[in-house]
Design an enzyme around this catalytic site. Sequence first.
Site, PDB file in Angstrom:
ATOM      1  N   GLU A  57       0.872  -1.180   0.000  1.00 42.96           N
ATOM      2  CA  GLU A  57       0.000   0.000   0.000  1.00 42.96           C
ATOM      3  C   GLU A  57       0.907   1.228   0.000  1.00 42.96           C
ATOM      4  OE1 GLU A  57      -2.789   2.715  -0.011  1.00 42.96           O
ATOM      5  OE2 GLU A  57      -1.459   2.650   1.733  1.00 42.96           O
ATOM      6  N   CYS A  84       3.540  -2.478  -8.472  1.00 48.43           N
ATOM      7  CA  CYS A  84       2.294  -1.960  -7.881  1.00 48.43           C
ATOM      8  C   CYS A  84       2.526  -0.747  -6.985  1.00 48.43           C
ATOM      9  CB  CYS A  84       1.580  -3.069  -7.135  1.00 48.43           C
ATOM     10  SG  CYS A  84       0.659  -4.081  -8.259  1.00 48.43           S
ATOM     11  N   ARG A 113      -3.879   5.656  -8.991  1.00 51.69           N
ATOM     12  CA  ARG A 113      -4.001   4.647  -7.927  1.00 51.69           C
ATOM     13  C   ARG A 113      -5.358   3.963  -8.003  1.00 51.69           C
ATOM     14  NH1 ARG A 113      -4.700   6.216  -2.596  1.00 51.69           N
ATOM     15  NH2 ARG A 113      -4.230   4.208  -1.708  1.00 51.69           N
ATOM     16  N   ILE A 139      -3.542  -6.722  -8.353  1.00 53.01           N
ATOM     17  CA  ILE A 139      -4.179  -6.639  -7.038  1.00 53.01           C
ATOM     18  C   ILE A 139      -4.372  -5.175  -6.662  1.00 53.01           C
ATOM     19  CG2 ILE A 139      -4.012  -7.352  -4.618  1.00 53.01           C
ATOM     20  CD1 ILE A 139      -2.080  -9.599  -5.619  1.00 53.01           C
ATOM     21  N   HIS A 179       1.911  -8.174 -10.149  1.00 51.88           N
ATOM     22  CA  HIS A 179       2.808  -8.802  -9.165  1.00 51.88           C
ATOM     23  C   HIS A 179       3.614  -9.940  -9.801  1.00 51.88           C
ATOM     24  CE1 HIS A 179       1.445  -7.165  -5.181  1.00 51.88           C
ATOM     25  NE2 HIS A 179       0.506  -6.676  -5.996  1.00 51.88           N
ATOM     26  N   GLU A 181       6.309 -11.382  -8.887  1.00 53.95           N
ATOM     27  CA  GLU A 181       6.932 -12.310  -7.917  1.00 53.95           C
ATOM     28  C   GLU A 181       6.079 -13.555  -7.668  1.00 53.95           C
ATOM     29  OE1 GLU A 181       5.479  -9.494  -7.269  1.00 53.95           O
ATOM     30  OE2 GLU A 181       4.240  -9.682  -5.467  1.00 53.95           O
TER      31      GLU A 181
HETATM   32  N1  GLN Z   1      -3.682   0.016  -4.108  1.00 54.33           N
HETATM   33  C1  GLN Z   1      -2.331   0.006  -3.627  1.00 54.33           C
HETATM   34  C2  GLN Z   1      -1.807   1.420  -3.392  1.00 54.33           C
HETATM   35  O1  GLN Z   1      -2.449   2.350  -3.624  1.00 54.33           O
HETATM   36  C3  GLN Z   1      -1.393  -0.763  -4.533  1.00 54.33           C
HETATM   37  C4  GLN Z   1      -1.780  -2.215  -4.589  1.00 54.33           C
HETATM   38  C5  GLN Z   1      -0.652  -3.155  -4.741  1.00 54.33           C
HETATM   39  O2  GLN Z   1       0.490  -2.845  -4.468  1.00 54.33           O
HETATM   40  N2  GLN Z   1      -0.977  -4.349  -5.136  1.00 54.33           N
HETATM   41  O3  GLN Z   1      -0.705   1.574  -2.991  1.00 54.33           O
END
Ligand code: GLN
Length: 199
Positions: A57, A84, A113, A139, A179, A181
Amino acid sequence: MEKRIVIGVLGLQGDVLEHIDATKNAARKLRKDIDVISVRTKRDLEGIAGLIIPGGESTTLYKLCEREGIFEEIKKIRNIFGTCAGTIMLSKNVENKIPGQKTLQLMDIEVARNAYGRQNDSFEADIKTALGALHAFFIRAPKITRIGKNVRILAKYGGDIVACEEKTKRGYYLALCFHPELTTTLFHEHFLGRVFSED
Ligand code: GLN
């Protein structure tokens, strides 16, 4: 004795262990002997040849980096691979950010975002990339909405840029919206190739 290459994975939040494993596996595939460490302090950052910023996040990541006093220090690392939330951290500008949220502004990209919707709207897909086809997990992913003229697109999905890289005077940056990984070492290999080519 030859100096060993050390790659750091920002270890404050998110898919840290998965990135450490993927980086080790990528190095094995490339027949390179490297060390991979979790980075949490200024001291950990010293001497690493590249840094991976995992998904998680971005607001929390930013706050934790500030708390540990490493936000400005990270800017000195010459090779950074963000996925991400890590991509949001690398970007110059963020749409839909939390007030006060800062980014490293190292890469000439703009991101939106949570552009695919809420957590429930997360999805997986087979995508084609410049490095090969792979299965990708998105995700609560961001979208890359603008890129600078020196940014090279490495993958698109549904018309949107989901992977890109940029070499600047300051360093080399690789940014993904999904992602890697969890399903592939292709991008970790690509990143390591970049780090090794600097030697
Ligand atoms: N929604 C997340 C953010 O704003 C990012 C999501 C993620 O890293 N899979 O940071």
